[in-house]
Design a protein around this motif. Structure first.
Motif, PDB file in Angstrom:
ATOM      1  N   PRO A   1       0.662  -1.111   0.325  1.00 14.80           N
ATOM      2  CA  PRO A   1       0.017   0.205   0.011  1.00 14.80           C
ATOM      3  C   PRO A   1       0.867   1.593  -0.080  1.00 14.80           C
ATOM      4  O   PRO A   1       0.849   1.883  -0.334  1.00 14.80           O
ATOM      5  N   THR A   2       1.908   0.930  -0.013  1.00 17.07           N
ATOM      6  CA  THR A   2       2.913   2.259   0.650  1.00 17.07           C
ATOM      7  C   THR A   2       4.203   2.662  -0.538  1.00 17.07           C
ATOM      8  O   THR A   2       4.647   1.237  -1.328  1.00 17.07           O
ATOM      9  N   ALA A   3       4.202   3.666  -0.487  1.00 15.94           N
ATOM     10  CA  ALA A   3       5.285   3.763  -2.091  1.00 15.94           C
ATOM     11  C   ALA A   3       7.096   3.394  -1.428  1.00 15.94           C
ATOM     12  O   ALA A   3       7.225   2.331  -2.551  1.00 15.94           O
ATOM     13  N   ARG A   4       7.225   3.299  -0.258  1.00 17.83           N
ATOM     14  CA  ARG A   4       8.793   2.404   0.432  1.00 17.83           C
ATOM     15  C   ARG A   4       8.464   1.563  -0.083  1.00 17.83           C
ATOM     16  O   ARG A   4       9.287   0.464   0.038  1.00 17.83           O
ATOM     17  N   GLY A   5       7.091   0.614   0.361  1.00 20.61           N
ATOM     18  CA  GLY A   5       7.156  -0.884   0.377  1.00 20.61           C
ATOM     19  C   GLY A   5       7.198  -1.399  -1.124  1.00 20.61           C
ATOM     20  O   GLY A   5       7.590  -2.401  -1.297  1.00 20.61           O
ATOM     21  N   LYS A   6       6.574  -0.849  -2.116  1.00 17.82           N
ATOM     22  CA  LYS A   6       6.759  -0.617  -3.976  1.00 17.82           C
ATOM     23  C   LYS A   6       7.862  -1.134  -3.594  1.00 17.82           C
ATOM     24  O   LYS A   6       8.264  -2.064  -4.677  1.00 17.82           O
ATOM     25  N   VAL A   7       8.764   0.187  -3.442  1.00 19.31           N
ATOM     26  CA  VAL A   7      10.051  -0.079  -3.423  1.00 19.31           C
ATOM     27  C   VAL A   7      11.675  -1.461  -3.441  1.00 19.31           C
ATOM     28  O   VAL A   7      12.308  -1.645  -3.810  1.00 19.31           O
ATOM     29  N   ARG A   8      10.441  -1.218  -2.284  1.00 13.72           N
ATOM     30  CA  ARG A   8      11.546  -2.469  -0.965  1.00 13.72           C
ATOM     31  C   ARG A   8      11.139  -3.960  -2.198  1.00 13.72           C
ATOM     32  O   ARG A   8      12.226  -4.680  -2.459  1.00 13.72           O
ATOM     33  N   ARG A   9       9.350  -3.586  -2.620  1.00 17.48           N
ATOM     34  CA  ARG A   9       9.434  -5.260  -3.088  1.00 17.48           C
ATOM     35  C   ARG A   9      10.438  -5.544  -5.339  1.00 17.48           C
ATOM     36  O   ARG A   9      10.914  -5.794  -5.276  1.00 17.48           O
ATOM     37  N   TRP A  10      10.267  -4.037  -5.372  1.00 22.42           N
ATOM     38  CA  TRP A  10      11.217  -3.617  -6.546  1.00 22.42           C
ATOM     39  C   TRP A  10      12.216  -4.423  -6.465  1.00 22.42           C
ATOM     40  O   TRP A  10      13.096  -5.054  -7.214  1.00 22.42           O
ATOM     41  N   ALA A  11      13.723  -3.531  -5.410  1.00 16.63           N
ATOM     42  CA  ALA A  11      14.246  -4.355  -5.304  1.00 16.63           C
ATOM     43  C   ALA A  11      14.801  -6.035  -4.750  1.00 16.63           C
ATOM     44  O   ALA A  11      15.176  -6.368  -5.442  1.00 16.63           O
ATOM     45  N   GLU A  12      13.707  -5.969  -4.033  1.00 14.99           N
ATOM     46  CA  GLU A  12      13.715  -8.139  -4.479  1.00 14.99           C
ATOM     47  C   GLU A  12      13.300  -8.786  -5.644  1.00 14.99           C
ATOM     48  O   GLU A  12      14.299  -9.789  -5.557  1.00 14.99           O
ATOM     49  N   GLY A  13      13.199  -8.361  -6.160  1.00 14.06           N
ATOM     50  CA  GLY A  13      12.462  -8.753  -6.984  1.00 14.06           C
ATOM     51  C   GLY A  13      13.549  -9.185  -8.365  1.00 14.06           C
ATOM     52  O   GLY A  13      13.876 -10.405  -9.227  1.00 14.06           O
ATOM     53  N   VAL A  14      13.698  -7.664  -8.134  1.00 16.94           N
ATOM     54  CA  VAL A  14      15.412  -7.319  -9.058  1.00 16.94           C
ATOM     55  C   VAL A  14      16.504  -9.058  -9.040  1.00 16.94           C
ATOM     56  O   VAL A  14      17.174  -9.505  -9.154  1.00 16.94           O
ATOM     57  N   LEU A  15      16.688  -8.758  -7.721  1.00 12.44           N
ATOM     58  CA  LEU A  15      17.992  -9.764  -6.803  1.00 12.44           C
ATOM     59  C   LEU A  15      17.411 -10.802  -7.145  1.00 12.44           C
ATOM     60  O   LEU A  15      18.759 -11.797  -6.712  1.00 12.44           O
ATOM     61  N   LEU A  16      15.623 -10.688  -6.877  1.00 14.77           N
ATOM     62  CA  LEU A  16      15.582 -12.485  -6.889  1.00 14.77           C
ATOM     63  C   LEU A  16      16.069 -13.234  -7.958  1.00 14.77           C
ATOM     64  O   LEU A  16      16.362 -14.378  -7.863  1.00 14.77           O
ATOM     65  N   GLN A  17      16.636 -12.546  -8.983  1.00 12.42           N
ATOM     66  CA  GLN A  17      16.749 -13.453 -10.210  1.00 12.42           C
ATOM     67  C   GLN A  17      18.635 -14.427 -10.149  1.00 12.42           C
ATOM     68  O   GLN A  17      18.727 -14.934 -10.632  1.00 12.42           O
ATOM     69  N   ALA A  18      19.529 -13.738  -8.920  1.00 13.16           N
ATOM     70  CA  ALA A  18      20.614 -14.306  -8.846  1.00 13.16           C
ATOM     71  C   ALA A  18      20.543 -14.851  -6.816  1.00 13.16           C
ATOM     72  O   ALA A  18      21.264 -15.794  -7.182  1.00 13.16           O
ATOM     73  N   THR A  19      19.023 -15.065  -7.074  1.00  6.82           N
ATOM     74  CA  THR A  19      19.024 -16.121  -5.983  1.00  6.82           C
ATOM     75  C   THR A  19      18.544 -17.839  -5.783  1.00  6.82           C
ATOM     76  O   THR A  19      19.316 -17.868  -5.568  1.00  6.82           O
ATOM     77  N   ASP A  20      17.867 -17.503  -7.266  1.00 11.31           N
ATOM     78  CA  ASP A  20      17.509 -18.807  -7.136  1.00 11.31           C
ATOM     79  C   ASP A  20      18.318 -19.521  -8.090  1.00 11.31           C
ATOM     80  O   ASP A  20      18.305 -18.963  -9.350  1.00 11.31           O
ATOM     81  N   PRO A  21      19.057 -20.603  -7.625  1.00 12.65           N
ATOM     82  CA  PRO A  21      20.004 -20.744  -8.307  1.00 12.65           C
ATOM     83  C   PRO A  21      19.923 -21.612 -10.092  1.00 12.65           C
ATOM     84  O   PRO A  21      20.412 -20.813 -10.936  1.00 12.65           O
ATOM     85  N   ASP A  22      18.588 -22.408 -10.149  1.00 17.93           N
ATOM     86  CA  ASP A  22      18.259 -22.116 -11.681  1.00 17.93           C
ATOM     87  C   ASP A  22      18.172 -20.699 -12.109  1.00 17.93           C
ATOM     88  O   ASP A  22      18.775 -20.865 -13.757  1.00 17.93           O
TER      89      ASP A  22
END
Length: 212
Positions: free
Chosen positions: A99-120
């Motif tokens: 619901p908040t802009a700060r929360g959206k930015v956090r989700r954004w960063a998590e989503g981008v870096l997830l590409q390097a978190t899952d091995p496959d």
């Protein structure tokens, strides 16, 4: 020469045939994209797949391949675009939960870096990046660029957070974070929770004072 008058049954049959052909072609393109991605994942950064490898994996013919792509380079560019659209769709979905802009930015960063978190996912992304370098369209190049598409997602929350230059701020943040993602992928070092937290704070500091 006058226009041909409408021919009800003939036009309907022709349209149905075109629709079936369109569905067939869409299925072929998807099969080629998925097969190429799988072959690249298997070969990693040791060898680049041949068109023959891709069409065999897709269960299609060379004719089908060249019906949709003028070269293997064009297919690699399409894979990059397809991956960027999928990633941005996923991140946009995650951001919508906040619901908040700060929360959206956090989700954004998590989503981008997830590409390097899952091995496959990391190995597949790295293999595609490596192949893309051969056609001059690397991870940070386009069009459309992955960083550019990701920046589009940051524009609204940055505006809400008070940025007076949301386009520029979002672009700078996206390029910085995508560059960091590329570092993690090439080094095969998945980001830690602390890394994600630090990058999130960095993205927020771009438009908000420290501690705000």
């Amino acid at each position: 020469m006058p226009d041909r008058p409408p021919d009800g049954i003939a036009d309907r049959i022709a349209q149905r045939a075109l629709a079936r052909r369109a569905d067939q072609y869409a299925d072929e393109v998807r099969a080629l994209l998925d097969a190429a991605r799988a072959v690249m994942r298997r070969l990693g950064t040791t060898a680049r797949p041949r068109v023959a490898d891709i069409v065999t994996a897709a269960g299609l013919s060379n004719e089908a391949f060249y019906r949709h792509f003028r070269s293997k380079d064009a297919l690699v560019a399409a894979i990059m675009e397809d991956g960027a659209e999928r990633l941005c769709g996923y991140i946009a979905h995650q951001m919508a939960k906040e619901p908040t802009a700060r929360g959206k930015v956090r989700r954004w960063a998590e989503g981008v870096l997830l590409q390097a978190t899952d091995p496959d996912t990391a190995e597949t992304t790295l293999a595609v990046m490596w192949n893309a370098q051969s056609v001059g369209e690397g991870f940070l190049a386009g069009p459309p660029t992955i960083a550019g598409l990701l920046a589009d997602l940051l524009r609204a929350p940055y505006t809400e957070l008070g940025s007076t230059t949301p386009d520029l701020d979002a672009a700078l943040a996206a390029h910085a974070v995508v560059g960091r993602l590329a570092d993690h992928l090439w080094r095969r070092t998945p980001p830690t929770g602390a890394d994600v937290e630090h990058i999130t704070r960095f993205c927020l500091r771009t438009v908000t004072p420290e501690g705000a």
